[in-house]
Design an enzyme around this catalytic site. Structure first.
Site, mmCIF file in Angstrom:
data_model
loop_
_atom_site.group_PDB
_atom_site.id
_atom_site.type_symbol
_atom_site.label_atom_id
_atom_site.label_comp_id
_atom_site.label_asym_id
_atom_site.label_seq_id
_atom_site.Cartn_x
_atom_site.Cartn_y
_atom_site.Cartn_z
ATOM 1 N N HIS A 298 20.464 -63.167 21.995
ATOM 2 C CA HIS A 298 21.490 -62.521 22.815
ATOM 3 C C HIS A 298 20.818 -61.532 23.762
ATOM 4 O O HIS A 298 19.598 -61.402 23.753
ATOM 5 C CB HIS A 298 22.560 -61.852 21.946
ATOM 6 C CG HIS A 298 22.079 -60.705 21.103
ATOM 7 N ND1 HIS A 298 21.109 -60.838 20.138
ATOM 8 C CD2 HIS A 298 22.446 -59.405 21.085
ATOM 9 C CE1 HIS A 298 20.920 -59.666 19.556
ATOM 10 N NE2 HIS A 298 21.703 -58.779 20.110
ATOM 11 N N HIS B 285 21.054 -58.110 24.246
ATOM 12 C CA HIS B 285 20.896 -56.662 24.045
ATOM 13 C C HIS B 285 19.452 -56.234 24.292
ATOM 14 O O HIS B 285 18.507 -56.976 24.021
ATOM 15 C CB HIS B 285 21.348 -56.256 22.636
ATOM 16 C CG HIS B 285 22.843 -56.238 22.497
ATOM 17 N ND1 HIS B 285 23.496 -56.446 21.312
ATOM 18 C CD2 HIS B 285 23.805 -56.031 23.434
ATOM 19 C CE1 HIS B 285 24.808 -56.362 21.512
ATOM 20 N NE2 HIS B 285 25.017 -56.121 22.792
ATOM 21 N N ASP C 208 17.332 -54.330 22.897
ATOM 22 C CA ASP C 208 16.307 -54.336 21.838
ATOM 23 C C ASP C 208 15.781 -55.740 21.553
ATOM 24 O O ASP C 208 14.872 -55.907 20.740
ATOM 25 C CB ASP C 208 16.817 -53.646 20.556
ATOM 26 C CG ASP C 208 18.081 -54.290 19.970
ATOM 27 O OD1 ASP C 208 18.958 -54.703 20.747
ATOM 28 O OD2 ASP C 208 18.193 -54.348 18.724
ATOM 29 N N HIS C 209 16.326 -56.751 22.258
ATOM 30 C CA HIS C 209 15.861 -58.132 22.065
ATOM 31 C C HIS C 209 15.223 -58.725 23.320
ATOM 32 O O HIS C 209 14.651 -59.809 23.256
ATOM 33 C CB HIS C 209 17.031 -59.025 21.624
ATOM 34 C CG HIS C 209 17.602 -58.606 20.297
ATOM 35 N ND1 HIS C 209 17.386 -59.306 19.140
ATOM 36 C CD2 HIS C 209 18.335 -57.517 19.951
ATOM 37 C CE1 HIS C 209 17.976 -58.680 18.119
ATOM 38 N NE2 HIS C 209 18.565 -57.594 18.590
ATOM 39 N N HIS D 234 28.840 -61.699 17.846
ATOM 40 C CA HIS D 234 28.216 -60.368 17.862
ATOM 41 C C HIS D 234 28.882 -59.628 19.020
ATOM 42 O O HIS D 234 29.947 -60.053 19.474
ATOM 43 C CB HIS D 234 26.699 -60.542 18.021
ATOM 44 C CG HIS D 234 25.918 -59.273 18.098
ATOM 45 N ND1 HIS D 234 26.067 -58.243 17.209
ATOM 46 C CD2 HIS D 234 24.934 -58.881 18.962
ATOM 47 C CE1 HIS D 234 25.224 -57.272 17.538
ATOM 48 N NE2 HIS D 234 24.538 -57.623 18.595
ATOM 49 N N ASP E 86 21.409 -60.915 15.638
ATOM 50 C CA ASP E 86 22.454 -59.957 15.294
ATOM 51 C C ASP E 86 23.772 -60.711 15.138
ATOM 52 O O ASP E 86 24.042 -61.667 15.854
ATOM 53 C CB ASP E 86 22.614 -58.918 16.418
ATOM 54 C CG ASP E 86 21.363 -58.070 16.615
ATOM 55 O OD1 ASP E 86 20.338 -58.376 15.974
ATOM 56 O OD2 ASP E 86 21.420 -57.114 17.411
ATOM 57 N N HIS F 88 15.955 -56.826 11.142
ATOM 58 C CA HIS F 88 16.784 -55.936 11.970
ATOM 59 C C HIS F 88 17.291 -54.774 11.116
ATOM 60 O O HIS F 88 18.496 -54.538 10.985
ATOM 61 C CB HIS F 88 17.946 -56.744 12.579
ATOM 62 C CG HIS F 88 18.526 -56.165 13.844
ATOM 63 N ND1 HIS F 88 19.602 -55.318 13.838
ATOM 64 C CD2 HIS F 88 18.188 -56.311 15.153
ATOM 65 C CE1 HIS F 88 19.925 -54.991 15.072
ATOM 66 N NE2 HIS F 88 19.077 -55.577 15.895
HETATM 67 ZN ZN LIG Z 1 19.667 -55.888 17.895
HETATM 68 ZN ZN LIG Z 2 22.643 -56.914 19.389
#
Ligand SMILES: [Zn+2]
Ligand SMILES: [Zn+2]
Length: 314
Positions: free
Chosen positions: A61, A63, A65-66, A140, A211, A269
């Site tokens: 996805h 976000h 942090d990815h 998510h 996530d 995670h």
């Molecule tokens: Zn994440």
């Molecule tokens: Zn996420």
């Protein structure tokens, strides 16, 4: 056999011991980087994997942090490494975010290497004669979140002792029998595949979920998996926060693994607010064969064999 190396196992922000989300799945000559949180390029170097053959990136996805590590990784590829082209696979929302990131880092519409974006939809993404990769929807925050299923195709093992007994010479005849063709030997005897192939054996299945805010739509895809990788950002005591931010607790993840008959559950995670041992204990109370991944851990996933964890040095 699939090999899975964790490069970052922390949620949202890094900790001293955990980098941001990234993992590598390896099968035969293939390498798939799954997600690319900030700092992934250094984790790749520390893991010993390096950048070799790293041209295919799957995103769960969009976000930050990815995906934030893609800016640095692409910049490095353009300066020093002999990588001229990468593929980034993900849902449209994730790809849009990556394209915006690339515009900021390299200038609008400018790309220092060729980047091919592949829109992921649920279903098959690639396959060869022994393996399939497919995507499935994950719920998510944000649209177009996906998990990835790595599956070995079922196969019938070649029984060499039977072939020897029937007088099948070593070489092309055996290859044809493996492919399901009958062969005629020099003396005129016809050997059929059924005479030298054992019963069908299912292949290994590795299900990788990033996530997720719920497990209710994942039961079917996780059914009977040899390994399930999934987030466990919260403990049950933080269930309200988990719900609010669209994440899972360790117990929810473990219930999915138990209910779907998953062999090994691998949690990642992790939030900095918890101790690893508490996450492990909460999940193992529901599903005993659970691991909490650490950065640089390698897991070997093969059919009919206990999952192997090799601790990385980093
Ligand atoms: Zn994440
Ligand atoms: Zn996420």
């Amino acid at each position: 056999m699939f090999e899975l190396v964790f490069l970052g196992t922390s949620a949202s922000a890094p900790s001293i011991h955990r980098g941001l989300s990234a993992a590598m799945v390896m099968y035969k000559e293939y390498r798939f980087l799954i997600d690319c949180g900030e700092g992934t390029q250094r984790q790749l170097l520390r893991s010993g994997l390096g950048f070799r053959r790293l041209s295919r990136i799957l995103l769960t996805h969009g976000h930050l942090d990815h995906i934030l590590g893609l800016g640095g990784l692409v910049s490095t590829f353009s300066r020093w490494e002999a990588i001229e082209h990468i593929e980034i696979w993900g849902g449209r929302w994730a790809l849009n975010r990556v394209e915006m990131l690339m515009d900021v880092v390299f200038g609008r519409g400018q790309r220092p290497i060729e980047i091919e974006f592949y829109d992921v939809n649920a279903g098959g993404l690639m396959e060869d004669d022994s393996f399939t990769l497919s995507a499935f929807p994950v719920i998510h925050r944000g649209p177009g979140c996906f998990g990835y299923a790595f599956e070995e195709k079922p196969r019938r093992p070649f029984l060499a002792e039977k072939a020897d007994a029937l007088g099948v010479p070593r070489g092309t005849e055996r290859g044809r029998l493996v492919r399901g063709e009958a062969v005629t030997l020099a003396d005129g005897t016809v050997v059929h595949p059924d005479e030298v192939l054992g019963p069908v054996q299912p292949g290994a299945r590795l299900i990788f979920v990033g996530d997720a805010s719920t497990t209710k739509n994942l039961r079917q895809v996780a059914q009977g998996a040899d390994a399930l990788v999934i987030e466990a950002t919260y403990l049950e005591e933080g269930r309200d926060l988990a719900r609010k931010f669209g994440h899972l607790t360790a117990r929810q993840a473990a219930r999915l693994a138990r209910d779907a008959g998953v062999k090994a559950l691998i949690l990642t995670h992790l939030s900095r607010r918890y101790y690893e041992r508490d996450v492990l204990a909460e999940a193992q109370a529901v599903h005993a064969n659970t691991f909490v991944a650490r950065d640089f851990d390698t897991f070997q996933i093969a059919k009919g064999r206990e999952i192997q964890r090799i601790r990385g040095e980093g």
